[in-house]
Scaffold this active site. Sequence first.
Site, PDB file in Angstrom:
ATOM      1  CG  ASP A 250      -5.654  -5.488   2.494  1.00  0.00           C
ATOM      2  OD1 ASP A 250      -6.181  -6.440   2.669  1.00  0.00           O
ATOM      3  OD2 ASP A 250      -5.700  -5.189   1.209  1.00  0.00           O
TER       4      ASP A 250
ATOM      5  CG  HIS B  96      -4.041  -1.048  -0.797  1.00  0.00           C
ATOM      6  ND1 HIS B  96      -3.728  -0.744   0.316  1.00  0.00           N
ATOM      7  CD2 HIS B  96      -4.719  -2.133  -1.091  1.00  0.00           C
ATOM      8  CE1 HIS B  96      -4.462  -1.681   1.081  1.00  0.00           C
ATOM      9  NE2 HIS B  96      -4.665  -2.691  -0.020  1.00  0.00           N
TER      10      HIS B  96
ATOM     11  CB  SER C 161      -0.839   0.001   1.354  1.00  0.00           C
ATOM     12  OG  SER C 161      -2.048   0.936   1.210  1.00  0.00           O
TER      13      SER C 161
END
Lengths: 269, 182
Positions: free
Chosen positions: B127, B34, B7
């Site tokens: 996540d 992401h 991310s």
Amino acid sequence: MVEDEDIDLLLNDLFEIYGYDFTSYSRASLKRRIVRLCSLDKFPSFVELRYKVRSDPDYLKRFVEEITVNVTEMFRDPSFYKSLREDILPILGTKPFIRIWHAGCSTGEEVYSMAILLKEANLLKKSLLYATDLNPSVLEKVRKGIFPLNQIKQYSESYIASGGRLDFSTYYTANYGQAKFDQELSEKIIISTHNLVSDSSFNEFDLILCRNVLIYFDKDLQDRVLKLFDASLGTLGYLALGTKETLKFSAIQNKYKQLNREKIWKKIQ
Amino acid sequence: MLLIGGSAGSLEVLFKLLPMLDADLPFPLVIVLHRRSSGDSSLSDLLSTKTLIPTREVEDKDPIAATNLYLAPADYHLLIEKKQFFSLDDSEKINFSRPSIDVTFESASEIYKSGVVAILLSGANEDGTKGLLSIKKAGGRTAAQDPQTAQMQFMPHYAITHHAVDLILNIQQMAEFINQLE
Ligand SMILES: C[S@@+](CC[C@H](N)C(=O)[O-])C[C@H]1O[C@@H](n2cnc3c(N)ncnc32)[C@H](O)[C@@H]1O
């Protein structure tokens, strides 16, 4: 943990008892949806879910609604709508009458976006938009044409990115956190349930949109559904898919030509 | 199959890592990042300038082949099907993310079982941890970027403190680790 064999049993029940055939859906995604539903509805195990589905026709409705993915938005992928505006509608506009099919339209944001494009191209009067989905409940929302107001800011940005020049608020009336879209748009929309797995072709269209539905089907079912679209498209009709879906490697690909970078194909034979 | 999830702050890591990887890795490499939801497919072009491994943003039902780098597309979850192909899913965001790292990691571990190695990079989100745990449980191996070297420590740190990680690696070590995998 849900085993593949369990899923096979459940899918078999659904087909035998209710006639719904999910056996050719993409398994990885379907399995996630089933596991999700088990935990949403707090079934202690998969066996209870299966029993509920078998014995309670009312629950079936919820099951189908939750197993399918209904995520959608207006002017999703603005560059796609821009291409419809600039490349497709001028050509469709030369016809005396325009028929468009939104297969797997979900709650209708895509259909209303299209109606707005048609209106701005001065074609709405001679157009009909057929909105179909497997789920009766999403179609109820299409009929109402009411969408949450808190989404509208984003929709209006996407509308502008798609080449829209008006104030987006001219298309709806805001009330109690909801935006109700104009009747002028909704009266051109014909709504019906249609299951792409089991129902057949029902008209001839100039443009078919089936976006983000085929991703939920396995290759064989995709091929079958693409043939159904092929049989439902007039000569020189257009077929539009989602940004990550393709006609490539399908049985009908040789009859179609992709127009540009967007996922829009023209039927050439 | 090698999975990399990242991310905020992980693009820089990939820019350093990818050039250090052998071009003929004998397994597929799948990257889930992401990213802003606006479908900027230029990211795969950008990554492909950093490596000789053939790079592709996944389309629905793409077959999975060894010696290829696959990037999860913006706004879809990336799933793995039996018989070696991908499928996509635009269902609800998980951990505020679509694609979600957990979704791909869990899906890969279900199909490839102990044949999965996964690395979690920099990020400010939870996540990836659940995904790493299911990979570990299925017998696969897991690693995280050394939080000391991560622009955003939270994500790898979260995975480490939840016992989801076998190895903690800096970028150099990551490259060596990947190049010796079979
Ligand atoms: C993710 S939505 C796509 C909505 C819209 N086309 C878009 O791209 O934003 C998928 C829709 O396909 C519908 N669907 C799934 N299986 C179907 C089937 N067999 N026949 C018709 N519709 C189906 C679902 O009910 C859902 O509303």
